[in-house]
Scaffold this motif. Structure first.
Motif, mmCIF file in Angstrom:
data_model
loop_
_atom_site.group_PDB
_atom_site.id
_atom_site.type_symbol
_atom_site.label_atom_id
_atom_site.label_comp_id
_atom_site.label_asym_id
_atom_site.label_seq_id
_atom_site.Cartn_x
_atom_site.Cartn_y
_atom_site.Cartn_z
ATOM 1 N N ALA A 53 0.860 -1.185 0.000
ATOM 2 C CA ALA A 53 0.000 0.000 0.000
ATOM 3 C C ALA A 53 0.890 1.226 0.000
ATOM 4 C CB ALA A 53 -0.878 0.007 1.244
ATOM 5 N N ASN A 56 0.553 6.388 3.570
ATOM 6 C CA ASN A 56 -0.424 7.447 3.778
ATOM 7 C C ASN A 56 0.014 8.221 5.024
ATOM 8 O OD1 ASN A 56 -1.339 5.970 6.096
ATOM 9 N ND2 ASN A 56 -2.425 4.613 4.684
ATOM 10 N N THR A 58 -1.039 8.108 7.982
ATOM 11 C CA THR A 58 -1.041 7.392 9.264
ATOM 12 C C THR A 58 -0.093 6.209 9.260
ATOM 13 O OG1 THR A 58 -3.009 6.273 8.474
ATOM 14 C CG2 THR A 58 -3.327 8.014 10.077
ATOM 15 N N GLY A 59 -0.062 5.482 8.162
ATOM 16 C CA GLY A 59 0.742 4.255 8.152
ATOM 17 C C GLY A 59 2.040 4.448 7.405
HETATM 18 C C1 LIG Z 1 -2.416 3.638 5.984
HETATM 19 O O1 LIG Z 1 -1.376 2.687 5.948
HETATM 20 C C2 LIG Z 1 -1.448 1.728 6.974
HETATM 21 C C3 LIG Z 1 -0.205 0.846 6.881
HETATM 22 O O2 LIG Z 1 0.047 0.483 5.564
HETATM 23 C C4 LIG Z 1 -2.760 0.932 6.842
HETATM 24 O O3 LIG Z 1 -2.862 0.032 7.892
HETATM 25 C C5 LIG Z 1 -3.938 1.893 6.886
HETATM 26 O O4 LIG Z 1 -5.118 1.212 6.623
HETATM 27 C C6 LIG Z 1 -3.776 2.985 5.836
HETATM 28 N N1 LIG Z 1 -4.818 3.970 5.990
HETATM 29 C C7 LIG Z 1 -5.509 4.436 4.964
HETATM 30 C C8 LIG Z 1 -6.503 5.491 5.274
HETATM 31 O O5 LIG Z 1 -5.327 4.064 3.814
#
Ligand SMILES: *[C@@H]1O[C@H](CO)[C@@H](O)[C@H](O)[C@H]1NC(C)=O
Ligand SMILES: *[C@@H]1O[C@H](CO)[C@@H](O)[C@H](O)[C@H]1NC(C)=O
Ligand SMILES: *[C@@H]1O[C@H](CO)[C@@H](O)[C@H](O)[C@H]1NC(C)=O
Ligand SMILES: *[C@@H]1O[C@H](CO)[C@@H](O)[C@H](O)[C@H]1NC(C)=O
Ligand SMILES: *[C@@H]1O[C@H](CO)[C@@H](O)[C@H](O)[C@H]1NC(C)=O
Ligand SMILES: *[C@@H]1O[C@H](CO)[C@@H](O)[C@H](O)[C@H]1NC(C)=O
Ligand SMILES: *[C@@H]1O[C@H](CO)[C@@H](O)[C@H](O)[C@H]1NC(C)=O
Ligand SMILES: *[C@@H]1O[C@H](CO)[C@@H](O)[C@H](O)[C@H]1NC(C)=O
Ligand SMILES: *[C@@H]1O[C@H](CO)[C@@H](O)[C@H](O)[C@H]1NC(C)=O
Ligand SMILES: *[C@@H]1O[C@H](CO)[C@@H](O)[C@H](O)[C@H]1NC(C)=O
Ligand SMILES: *[C@@H]1O[C@H](CO)[C@@H](O)[C@H](O)[C@H]1NC(C)=O
Ligand SMILES: *[C@@H]1O[C@H](CO)[C@@H](O)[C@H](O)[C@H]1NC(C)=O
Length: 781
Positions: A53, A56, A58-59
């Motif tokens: 992913a 973002n 937060t992560g």
């Molecule tokens: C942001 O990234 C984290 C870690 O990859 C993930 O757990 C989380 O769902 C993501 N948040 C969004 C809003 O995409």
């Protein structure tokens, strides 16, 4: 422009999004730049497409790569993201093979030898921040306004290899906006009167200006920029980047009240002295339901055009344009409704804000107001670009933007002015310190230059700092950079290294930002005047902050290097840098001539008034500028040193083939583009609203614009005894008349024949002549 014929469908963009989590992008890059080595590299992603992913707010995760020798003889690069792979590839190519890719000069990666060296073990690289960002909204006007797809391909490969995963992507905005307004009921003429010319779109997008002077934006421009954007976004995604795309900002055609009598809107302020016809943009209040309607319309059209490729949107409403009210509730209301509109269009939307306003309009933006304004948005829904971190960081005074994530950015220069300049300490030490202090909020490092004006080493070092947890050692960094830079000549004379080491600790080591905090502008680029040109501070400083004698030493090292290794004259990196340093030496030499001229001619302050000295010095000033023009014309790098090239690029957008000379409608459009190109680098505005802001040291511009201005000044001064005593209204009048007439001069279709493509030996012989004319300037007396 063959891309006009390529219809990139939304479906294609979507399918490349899936490809973003694959190695396809990096493999295509290798195929483009080092096709004879496609079988020498293997790439693997450590994160499978299913779980990968994009980071973002937060992560956030850092990018990581390893480079090792695979048992089957390939160089194996593995990483957790496609951009990590590109970063690993560049690390290997630059530090093991000593080849790289450069702005203006192009890719030098093809110089890699047939047999690639093995690595000494397994090398691990890790970024220190999850995001590496690139571009300022205005870079799209100062640098890329007239770029072709080929220019963009080089830029995007440069960005990928340097680890950038978050680039801004503004091209084609007007197409989406026009369709949005049309759907909302605006007539073509109303929309057209709102849009600005091709060289000024950035400030229209910011809501600083509206409309276009000397012609209106043709639909053919809008459509071809849109086609180009489809290619750009698809390539960004293929390379594994997250494009930052525009959104609806709130700026609308002034006639909105006729279509929506109940709409809540306000008129913005006057920007930079522009007549209200061209500024005073109308802003639809975000709490008006129409705002969300237009936002949803805009974003859905954008997703249709480019695919669902990002959740990050650039959106600036108050850039050099203060809010209608400073009431805290109002400010909070604006942002909370703006983010709601984005969320209505895209539930995962994140708002990217250029933080420039908090610095440029610091009197309005008290901490209390900043807190209220940012307070309308959840911390995870916004990223702030701390736009000018090396000189005027705002993250400390705002407590890390009241806990919003931010990106630490080097701005470096304004208006794409061309002086050699850097703050090498601030861009290596300060970001590492900042990260230690703002561990949880500082999520990136980036570049926000107004224009990619040269000084490439300063941009490289900041992006490389994003992969080093302690400040880079500048001495070895410059050494390694030079080694790769001049790859291709049989030997690398020591003088190349000495020259850059001298510049590292002088030209590139400004430590006193009170005398200027950005790229220097030479006084000869300013409208001539007996006062007010020297010692300017701030964004366009005219003070030379190093001993100009040390630059002459560096120049001599570079010149001697080519005497020792003549093949350097055929090395485009060398001819580029040598031209650039020669340019700066000549520009610096203008200062003492000017000072002497003014003193000698100024009878009121100088009792030893000397018409003979004045006349002689005046002639030298003009001759020096002519010689500078000649050196730049001989550089072999018109893409960076030539007005004709800039104009040719602009004119080329007016037709498919660039040669429809007999089609009068095409010629009119080409002339309008030429006007835009000229106006941006000279008067900047219909009558010189921010004259010389984006001045350039270009061949053709010096000879056709600066030399005539200085000739008028010298002649007037020598012939008018009162000239220096302030009675110079006739001179300022005739300067402006000349400047205005120059705007509408037409180079015409033969412009491409007027900028010289590299002629072997030309630079060398022109420089030899100029050096013998000015031995004292070059320290060769
Ligand atoms: C942001 O990234 C984290 C870690 O990859 C993930 O757990 C989380 O769902 C993501 N948040 C969004 C809003 O995409
Ligand atoms: C070479 O080895 C690497 C790493 O083990 C592997 O990913 C790649 O597929 C191999 N390539 C060939 C051509 O065998
Ligand atoms: C690899 O190792 C050799 C031998 O120890 C050394 O000379 C060379 O500098 C090393 N190369 C790099 C890039 O570290
Ligand atoms: C700004 O524009 C509005 C209407 O669009 C007009 O009423 C107002 O007078 C303008 N302001 C100035 C200073 O011209
Ligand atoms: C924003 O301001 C408008 C106009 O004053 C008001 O109607 C609306 O309730 C406010 N919204 C919020 C979220 O405060
Ligand atoms: C894009 O796709 C994601 C995941 O499939 C979805 O959550 C999001 O709403 C989509 N965004 C838009 C603007 O369609
Ligand atoms: C930049 O570095 C100089 C010293 O090299 C320092 O005096 C100055 O404070 C730094 N600027 C910022 C904004 O940190
Ligand atoms: C980081 O924090 C320390 C301790 O509060 C402070 O002394 C230092 O100046 C800060 N550095 C920066 C770059 O803000
Ligand atoms: C830059 O200048 C500062 C202040 O004079 C000095 O402390 C520092 O060592 C210099 N850095 C370089 C790279 O020359
Ligand atoms: C500019 O600054 C220099 C060095 O501080 C000084 O000698 C000179 O008088 C100044 N010139 C003007 C015109 O202010
Ligand atoms: C006066 O002019 C002469 C040249 O004619 C120059 O050498 C001298 O420095 C000037 N003096 C002052 C005070 O500007
Ligand atoms: C020189 O600058 C002064 C002060 O800004 C200005 O009044 C004057 O008109 C300028 N002279 C010319 C020739 O532009």
């Amino acid at each position: 422009m063959h891309f006009l014929k390529i219809a990139t469908s939304a479906a294609l963009a979507l399918s490349t999004l899936c490809g973003a989590q694959s190695t396809a992008g990096i493999k295509s890059l290798v195929q483009r730049r080092i096709p004879n080595h496609v079988h020498d590299f293997t790439f693997s992603l450590t994160t499978s497409p299913a779980t990968y992913a994009a980071p973002n707010t937060t992560g956030a995760q850092n990018d990581q790569y390893t480079v090792s020798n695979a048992a089957n003889g390939t160089i194996h690069i593995s990483g957790n993201t496609p951009i990590a792979l590109a970063s690993g590839l560049r690390w290997y190519l630059a530090s093991y093979v000593h080849v790289d890719i450069y702005w203006f000069i192009g890719s030098r990666l093809h110089l890699a030898p047939q047999n690639l060296p093995l690595v000494n073990g397994t090398y691990h690289g890790s970024s220190i921040v999850p995001w590496r960002y690139h571009f300022n909204t205005v870079t799209f006007s100062y640098t890329t306004a007239f770029w072709t797809w080929e220019d963009w391909e080089l830029e995007l490969d440069w960005l990928a290899l340097r680890g950038v995963n978050l680039p801004l992507a503004w091209n084609g905005y007007e197409k989406i906006l026009i369709d949005t307004f049309a759907e909302a009921g605006f007539e073509e003429a109303e929309i057209s009167s709102f849009l600005s010319g091709p060289a000024f779109q950035a400030w229209n997008r910011f809501g600083n200006i509206q409309g276009s002077w000397s012609g209106s934006l043709p639909m053919s421009w809008v459509n071809s920029q849109f086609a180009l954007q489809k290619q750009i976004v698809a390539r960004m995604v293929e390379l594994g980047m997250t494009p930052v795309l525009p959104a609806f900002t709130g700026f609308v055609p002034a006639s909105i009240g006729q279509h929506y009598p109940n709409a809540s809107f306000v008129n913005g302020s006057q920007w930079s002295g522009f007549p209200s016809q061209y500024t005073n943009d109308t802003f639809l209040e975000p709490f008006d339901p129409l705002f969300t309607t237009l936002q949803e319309s805009f974003i859905s059209k954008q997703v249709n055009a480019y695919g669902n490729v990002t959740n990050i949107y650039t959106l600036d409403q108050y850039n050099e344009n203060d809010p209608f009210s400073g009431e805290l509730n109002y400010l909070r209301n604006v942002t909370s409704n703006t983010i709601s509109s984005l969320k209505a269009a895209d539930p995962d939307a994140v708002w990217m804000l250029q933080g420039w306003l908090f610095y440029s309009s610091a009197t309005f933006w008290t901490n209390e107001r900043i807190e209220a304004y940012l307070g309308g948005v959840e911390d995870t829904d916004m990223i702030v670009l701390d736009l000018f971190s090396e000189s005027q960081p705002q993250w400390q005074r705002t407590n890390s933007y009241y806990s919003k994530p931010f990106i630490w950015c080097q701005l470096h220069g304004y208006g794409s002015n061309m002086g050699l300049y850097g703050q090498v300490e601030n861009v290596t030490i300060n970001p590492v310190e900042a990260l230690a202090n703002a561990t949880s909020t500082m999520l990136g490092l980036g570049l926000t230059m107004e224009g990619q004006e040269g000084n490439e080493i300063m941009y490289d070092i900041l992006l490389d700092q994003a992969w080093a947890s302690t400040p880079l050692d500048t001495k070895s960094y410059f050494h390694d950079w030079v080694r790769a830079r001049y790859h291709g000549s049989a030997t690398s004379p020591e003088g190349l290294y000495s020259a850059w080491d001298i510049m590292r600790s002088t030209v590139y080591n400004n430590t006193d930002i009170t005398l200027g905090n950005a790229v220097t502008k030479s006084i000869f680029e300013l409208s001539p005047n007996a006062t007010g040109l020297l010692n300017r501070t701030g964004h366009h400083p005219t003070t030379i902050r190093y001993d100009s004698g040390v630059l002459v030493k560096a120049w001599n090292h570079l010149y001697d290097a080519a005497a020792q290794e003549p093949s350097l004259w055929d090395n485009p990196a060398y001819t580029f840098d040598f031209t650039d340093v020669t340019r700066q030496v000549l520009a610096n030499a203008f200062y003492p001539l000017y000072t002497t001229f003014v003193a000698a001619a100024n009878s009121s302050v100088n009792s030893t008034y000397s018409p003979t000295t004045a006349a002689g010095t005046g002639q030298q000033m003009l001759a020096l500028l002519e010689d500078l023009d000649a050196v730049l014309a001989a550089s072999g790098h018109p893409e960076h040193f030539s007005l004709a090239y800039w104009i040719a690029q602009a004119r080329a957008w007016a037709s498919d083939s660039g040669s429809l000379v007999n089609d009068s409608s095409v010629m009119q459009t080409a002339d309008f583009y030429e006007y835009n190109a000229r106006n941006q680098v000279s008067l900047w505005g219909p009558t010189g609203q921010i004259s010389d802001y984006a001045s350039k040291q270009w061949s053709g511009l010096i000879s056709s614009y600066y030399v005539p201005r200085w000739t008028m000044f010298v002649d007037y001064t020598l012939n008018t005894t009162t000239a220096m005593n302030g009675a110079n209204a006739p001179l300022s009048g005739s300067l402006l008349a000349f400047e205005e007439a120059w705007q509408t001069e037409i180079w015409g279709e033969n412009v491409k024949e007027t900028y010289a493509m590299p002629v072997p030996g030309e630079l060398q012989s022109v420089v030899a002549r100029v050096v013998s004319t000015w031995p004292a300037v070059f320290g060769t007396a």
